[in-house]
Enzyme design. Structure first.
Site, mmCIF file in Angstrom:
data_model
loop_
_atom_site.group_PDB
_atom_site.id
_atom_site.type_symbol
_atom_site.label_atom_id
_atom_site.label_comp_id
_atom_site.label_asym_id
_atom_site.label_seq_id
_atom_site.Cartn_x
_atom_site.Cartn_y
_atom_site.Cartn_z
ATOM 1 N N SER A 55 0.829 -1.203 0.000
ATOM 2 C CA SER A 55 0.000 0.000 0.000
ATOM 3 C C SER A 55 0.866 1.256 0.000
ATOM 4 O O SER A 55 2.082 1.178 0.166
ATOM 5 C CB SER A 55 -0.937 0.014 1.223
ATOM 6 O OG SER A 55 -0.189 0.280 2.394
ATOM 7 N N ILE A 57 3.180 4.382 -0.393
ATOM 8 C CA ILE A 57 4.413 4.680 -1.130
ATOM 9 C C ILE A 57 5.075 3.407 -1.655
ATOM 10 O O ILE A 57 5.567 3.365 -2.776
ATOM 11 C CB ILE A 57 5.390 5.470 -0.221
ATOM 12 C CG1 ILE A 57 4.775 6.832 0.135
ATOM 13 C CG2 ILE A 57 6.754 5.655 -0.885
ATOM 14 C CD1 ILE A 57 5.501 7.570 1.247
ATOM 15 N N SER A 181 11.359 10.167 7.180
ATOM 16 C CA SER A 181 10.248 11.109 7.273
ATOM 17 C C SER A 181 10.768 12.439 7.759
ATOM 18 O O SER A 181 11.731 12.491 8.529
ATOM 19 C CB SER A 181 9.216 10.570 8.253
ATOM 20 O OG SER A 181 8.473 11.631 8.813
ATOM 21 N N TYR A 207 8.178 7.472 16.599
ATOM 22 C CA TYR A 207 8.353 7.223 15.165
ATOM 23 C C TYR A 207 9.376 8.200 14.572
ATOM 24 O O TYR A 207 10.266 7.805 13.815
ATOM 25 C CB TYR A 207 6.987 7.376 14.481
ATOM 26 C CG TYR A 207 7.003 7.272 12.974
ATOM 27 C CD1 TYR A 207 7.099 6.028 12.346
ATOM 28 C CD2 TYR A 207 6.881 8.407 12.173
ATOM 29 C CE1 TYR A 207 7.087 5.923 10.963
ATOM 30 C CE2 TYR A 207 6.859 8.312 10.786
ATOM 31 C CZ TYR A 207 6.962 7.071 10.187
ATOM 32 O OH TYR A 207 6.942 6.964 8.819
ATOM 33 N N LYS A 211 12.970 7.491 12.719
ATOM 34 C CA LYS A 211 13.317 8.002 11.403
ATOM 35 C C LYS A 211 14.668 8.727 11.440
ATOM 36 O O LYS A 211 15.400 8.708 10.457
ATOM 37 C CB LYS A 211 12.195 8.909 10.884
ATOM 38 C CG LYS A 211 10.872 8.153 10.680
ATOM 39 C CD LYS A 211 10.967 7.258 9.464
ATOM 40 C CE LYS A 211 10.172 6.009 9.517
ATOM 41 N NZ LYS A 211 10.284 5.193 8.309
ATOM 42 N N THR A 240 -1.614 8.596 2.857
ATOM 43 C CA THR A 240 -1.609 7.129 2.826
ATOM 44 C C THR A 240 -2.487 6.623 3.977
ATOM 45 O O THR A 240 -2.713 7.342 4.948
ATOM 46 C CB THR A 240 -0.190 6.552 3.012
ATOM 47 O OG1 THR A 240 0.279 6.898 4.329
ATOM 48 C CG2 THR A 240 0.780 7.058 1.966
#
Length: 325
Positions: A55, A57, A181, A207, A211, A240
């Site tokens: 799904s 990217i 990100s 998160y 990254k 997304t």
């Protein structure tokens, strides 16, 4: 500047940067300078592995590579979704060299086993694309006792990449691309509390830290494995399912200015297939096909070489404890 003021500065500077650089309109203006022929290449005979390819990217990246004749190994967690995505990709691209592998990157021992088995079965891997990402709303641990999002975003990426480097090194013009990100711009590398056992668990910030760790891993791998081309990139703010689920408020307020998965995948595809990308220094951070700084101006997110090496040796020691013998 106190810590709070600094983090406020980082967050507002980040948001302003985002509004001017991470949106759909920013992509469209950057795209005016893209060299079209960079992507007009055949990938026949080249082998790609993409994690989280069913799904967003990852799927857009798989589709773009499939259309150019590349062999694609889709590494996905969910069998049904993966098979459905594979069928769509085969149908739209006319390329049957698309293979599905079921693996949950948060299952640390299984990542080692998968990498070992893949090396035994396949004789080439030209490009590894670490795209899968996970944002948890609350802290949870895997069977090995690692915090789940760390296991998936950091340890999984570390083990898969390290495990596949010997195969990449035997293949022609090898590349490793990691999808990071822009959130990482507000985070300085942490070398302790990697499992977020201390303090409040804020999934989005955890998160963002992961990254940042991916950026550091990329920079360090580029130094130690000079015959593989490493890069890390920021796709911009992309609409997304993962973003809608993990950050509903952000998604709701920004959805009209967010990028499509195809726009978000553009730089990943460019890094994976273009000749131009391979001429850039290994270990660099990219946004909209340009090398950019991995730090905001004035933000205290730089870490010393010593801290970065310490982080890498912590990762290595931790990874070894789960290695099958």
């Amino acid at each position: 500047m106190g810590n709070t003021t600094m983090s406020l500065y980082r967050n507002s500077a980040w948001f302003l940067k985002g509004m001017t650089e991470f949106t759909r309109s920013a992509f469209l203006s950057a795209a005016k300078h893209f060299v079209e022929k960079d992507l007009e290449v055949s990938m026949a005979g080249r082998v790609f592995m993409i994690t989280g390819a069913n799904s967003g990217i990852g799927r857009a990246t798989a589709m773009a590579i499939a259309k150019r004749g590349g062999t694609v190994h889709m590494v996905c967690r969910n069998k049904d979704k993966a098979e459905e995505a594979r069928a769509d990709i085969v149908k739209e691209s006319g390329n049957k060299e698309i293979y599905v592998h079921i693996l949950d990157l948060s299952e640390t021992r299984k990542v080692w086993e998968f990498a070992e088995a893949f090396k035994r079965k396949y004789k080439a891997l030209n490009v590894l694309i670490n795209n899968a990402g996970c944002i948890m709303s609350e802290r949870d641990v895997n069977a090995e006792g690692l915090e789940k999002s760390f296991a998936s975003n950091v340890m999984g990426v570390y083990i898969l990449t390290k495990g596949l480097i010997p195969l990449l090194e035997k293949s022609a013009e090898p590349r490793v691309i990691t999808v990071s990100s822009g959130g990482m711009l507000v985070q300085k590398l942490r070398t302790g509390n990697l499992q977020t056992e201390i303090g409040r668990y804020d999934g989005t910030m955890v998160y963002a830290q992961h990254k940042r760790q991916q950026v550091v891993m990329t920079e360090q791998w580029a130094k130690t494995h000079s015959n593989v081309h490493f890069s890390v990139m920021h796709p911009g703010w992309v609409d997304t399912p993962a973003v809608a689920n993990a950050m509903p408020d952000f998604h709701q307020s920004m959805k009209d200015s967010m990028r499509t998965p195809e726009q978000g995948a553009d730089t990943t595809v460019w890094l994976a297939i273009s000749e131009a990308a391979a001429t850039k220094p290994s270990g660099s951070f990219f946004q909209d096909r340009r090398m950019v700084s991995a730090h905001l101006p004035l933000a205290w997110t730089h870490s010393s070489q010593l801290e970065q090496q310490k982080f890498m040796s912590v990762m290595e020691d931790l990874a070894k404890t789960f290695q099958p013998h």
